[in-house]
Write a protein that holds these residues in place. Sequence first.
Motif, PDB file in Angstrom:
ATOM      1  N   SER A 291       0.760  -1.102  -0.141  1.00 53.03           N
ATOM      2  CA  SER A 291       0.040  -0.031   0.092  1.00 53.03           C
ATOM      3  C   SER A 291       0.993   1.128   0.031  1.00 53.03           C
ATOM      4  O   SER A 291       2.277   1.273   0.117  1.00 53.03           O
ATOM      5  N   ALA A 292       0.335   2.180  -0.047  1.00 53.94           N
ATOM      6  CA  ALA A 292       0.945   3.883  -0.011  1.00 53.94           C
ATOM      7  C   ALA A 292       1.205   4.067   1.479  1.00 53.94           C
ATOM      8  O   ALA A 292       2.029   5.029   1.488  1.00 53.94           O
ATOM      9  N   TYR A 293       1.103   3.294   2.199  1.00 54.09           N
ATOM     10  CA  TYR A 293       1.150   3.869   3.692  1.00 54.09           C
ATOM     11  C   TYR A 293       2.173   2.811   4.549  1.00 54.09           C
ATOM     12  O   TYR A 293       2.476   1.702   4.394  1.00 54.09           O
ATOM     13  N   THR A 294       3.057   3.432   5.356  1.00 57.67           N
ATOM     14  CA  THR A 294       3.613   2.731   6.324  1.00 57.67           C
ATOM     15  C   THR A 294       2.615   2.463   7.298  1.00 57.67           C
ATOM     16  O   THR A 294       1.588   3.378   7.429  1.00 57.67           O
ATOM     17  N   LEU A 298      -0.634   4.922   8.236  1.00 60.49           N
ATOM     18  CA  LEU A 298      -2.001   4.391   8.113  1.00 60.49           C
ATOM     19  C   LEU A 298      -2.697   4.627   9.650  1.00 60.49           C
ATOM     20  O   LEU A 298      -3.886   4.958   9.521  1.00 60.49           O
ATOM     21  N   VAL A 299      -2.015   4.174  10.576  1.00 62.01           N
ATOM     22  CA  VAL A 299      -2.780   4.339  11.838  1.00 62.01           C
ATOM     23  C   VAL A 299      -3.018   5.935  12.133  1.00 62.01           C
ATOM     24  O   VAL A 299      -4.261   6.054  12.503  1.00 62.01           O
ATOM     25  N   GLY A 300      -2.197   6.849  11.740  1.00 59.47           N
ATOM     26  CA  GLY A 300      -2.329   8.328  11.806  1.00 59.47           C
ATOM     27  C   GLY A 300      -3.742   8.728  11.318  1.00 59.47           C
ATOM     28  O   GLY A 300      -4.341   9.396  11.723  1.00 59.47           O
ATOM     29  N   ARG A 308      -9.131   3.795  15.812  1.00 66.93           N
ATOM     30  CA  ARG A 308      -8.102   3.788  16.662  1.00 66.93           C
ATOM     31  C   ARG A 308      -7.591   2.283  16.245  1.00 66.93           C
ATOM     32  O   ARG A 308      -8.202   1.306  16.626  1.00 66.93           O
ATOM     33  N   CYS A 309      -6.095   2.115  16.127  1.00 64.68           N
ATOM     34  CA  CYS A 309      -5.697   0.781  15.899  1.00 64.68           C
ATOM     35  C   CYS A 309      -4.296   1.016  16.235  1.00 64.68           C
ATOM     36  O   CYS A 309      -3.373   2.043  16.510  1.00 64.68           O
ATOM     37  N   LEU A 310      -3.395   0.091  16.015  1.00 66.59           N
ATOM     38  CA  LEU A 310      -2.106   0.050  16.442  1.00 66.59           C
ATOM     39  C   LEU A 310      -1.022  -0.609  15.336  1.00 66.59           C
ATOM     40  O   LEU A 310      -1.571  -1.398  14.609  1.00 66.59           O
ATOM     41  N   PRO A 311       0.056   0.285  15.214  1.00 66.09           N
ATOM     42  CA  PRO A 311       1.001  -0.246  14.252  1.00 66.09           C
ATOM     43  C   PRO A 311       1.873  -1.564  14.927  1.00 66.09           C
ATOM     44  O   PRO A 311       2.139  -1.394  16.196  1.00 66.09           O
ATOM     45  N   LEU A 312       1.971  -2.708  14.311  1.00 69.59           N
ATOM     46  CA  LEU A 312       2.549  -3.846  15.122  1.00 69.59           C
ATOM     47  C   LEU A 312       4.210  -4.023  14.641  1.00 69.59           C
ATOM     48  O   LEU A 312       4.846  -4.126  15.554  1.00 69.59           O
ATOM     49  N   THR A 313       4.237  -4.104  13.270  1.00 69.38           N
ATOM     50  CA  THR A 313       5.594  -4.136  12.927  1.00 69.38           C
ATOM     51  C   THR A 313       5.903  -3.219  11.902  1.00 69.38           C
ATOM     52  O   THR A 313       5.093  -2.248  11.535  1.00 69.38           O
ATOM     53  N   ALA A 314       7.143  -3.391  10.861  1.00 69.49           N
ATOM     54  CA  ALA A 314       7.370  -2.425  10.174  1.00 69.49           C
ATOM     55  C   ALA A 314       6.454  -2.497   8.949  1.00 69.49           C
ATOM     56  O   ALA A 314       6.322  -1.618   7.998  1.00 69.49           O
ATOM     57  N   VAL A 341      -8.865   6.015   3.343  1.00 73.03           N
ATOM     58  CA  VAL A 341      -7.571   5.475   2.895  1.00 73.03           C
ATOM     59  C   VAL A 341      -7.357   5.519   1.343  1.00 73.03           C
ATOM     60  O   VAL A 341      -8.452   4.917   0.651  1.00 73.03           O
ATOM     61  N   ARG A 342      -6.464   6.011   1.091  1.00 73.60           N
ATOM     62  CA  ARG A 342      -6.425   6.235  -0.550  1.00 73.60           C
ATOM     63  C   ARG A 342      -5.468   5.293  -0.998  1.00 73.60           C
ATOM     64  O   ARG A 342      -4.319   4.790  -0.612  1.00 73.60           O
ATOM     65  N   SER A 343      -5.617   5.077  -2.470  1.00 75.69           N
ATOM     66  CA  SER A 343      -4.760   4.086  -3.128  1.00 75.69           C
ATOM     67  C   SER A 343      -3.492   5.031  -3.539  1.00 75.69           C
ATOM     68  O   SER A 343      -3.249   6.070  -3.449  1.00 75.69           O
TER      69      SER A 343
END
Length: 349
Positions: A291-294, A298-300, A308-314, A341-343
Amino acid sequence: MRIVDLRSDTLTRPTDAMRAAMAAAEVGDDVFGEDPTVGALEARAAELAGKEAALFVPSGTMANLIACKLHTQPGDEVLVERTSHLYRYEAAGFAVYAGVSVALIDGTRGLLAPDQIAPVMRMHDVHQARSRLLWLEDTHNAGGGSCYPLDQLAAVVEAGRANGLAVHLDGARVWNACIAQDVSLTAIARHVDSLNFCFSKGLGCPVGSVLVGPRPFINDARHIRKMLGGGMRQAGVLAAAALHALDHHVARLADDHRHAAILAEGFDGLAGLRVRRPVETNIVLLDTSASAYTPMELVGTLIGAGIRCLPLTATTVRLVTHLDVSRADVEHAIATARDIVRSKIPPSP
Ligand SMILES: Cc1ncc(COP(=O)(O)O)c(C=O)c1O
């Protein structure tokens, strides 16, 4: 703004009925062994697991540390999956307080296979740590709520025992596995020497976990709990919440699993996000690599819209369903994500 909090199943607030049960609890000083509600909870937990005894402790981390300490001597080694909670998220307590080393094994969605045990066993030699304990996690948190099929669990445990290892199960979310697989807790617990499970996750309690095993092991665990500062006094107010949860919040975990499946359908393929399959319980992992997101971006983006959600790994974002997330919340989260959420925008020529 409407908030849907998918960061963790530890975020649940006690229901009114749970608070009423807590308020009505009969209590005493549990360090003196005089709290009848804690006694009732420990007896119930032991019976549900088909083990001799149980000990109520403040947290899953403390249950894990006590188990680790009791099954080993300083200088021993624990065989553990690389992304396990014990290794990743418990501040290396096993090294500091139990004085043990770890042999890390790469699982599949956090789960081990029987042929992965023998290759990491240490030789009996003065140069080597002593391999002593096999550590399993079910459901596996970082593995995406994965569950051990019972035959795989039996085979992994057998491989551990054939190599002289004791076996502990970190069952923080083992009730999710019971519901997903439609098996009793005993059917899982019978394979292992000891296990723990948490009340403060999917079961919706404010505090508490239980460590379960043979009576001498639990007697020793009580001693270590005190040493760690985990002896609690009128803990019956907390045990009452746990008893309430065992009566009212186990079967409903199926709702959380349904909601996770809906989330998975809704997010999969959205702007290049990929859901790690299968989704077996209440945890959904989104792979951001195409995706276009880290994960942080994405979480931000989602948090900015109340999801609300959490980044878990890279490359991974975690969404967790729980008692305080309804079907309407899940649908709102999906609709919101589809709006914002955009492509990936192709680079301009
Ligand atoms: C698999 C697993 N084990 C242990 C724990 C630790 O529990 P606690 O947060 O109660 O210390 C957690 C917490 O999320 C967990 O997911």
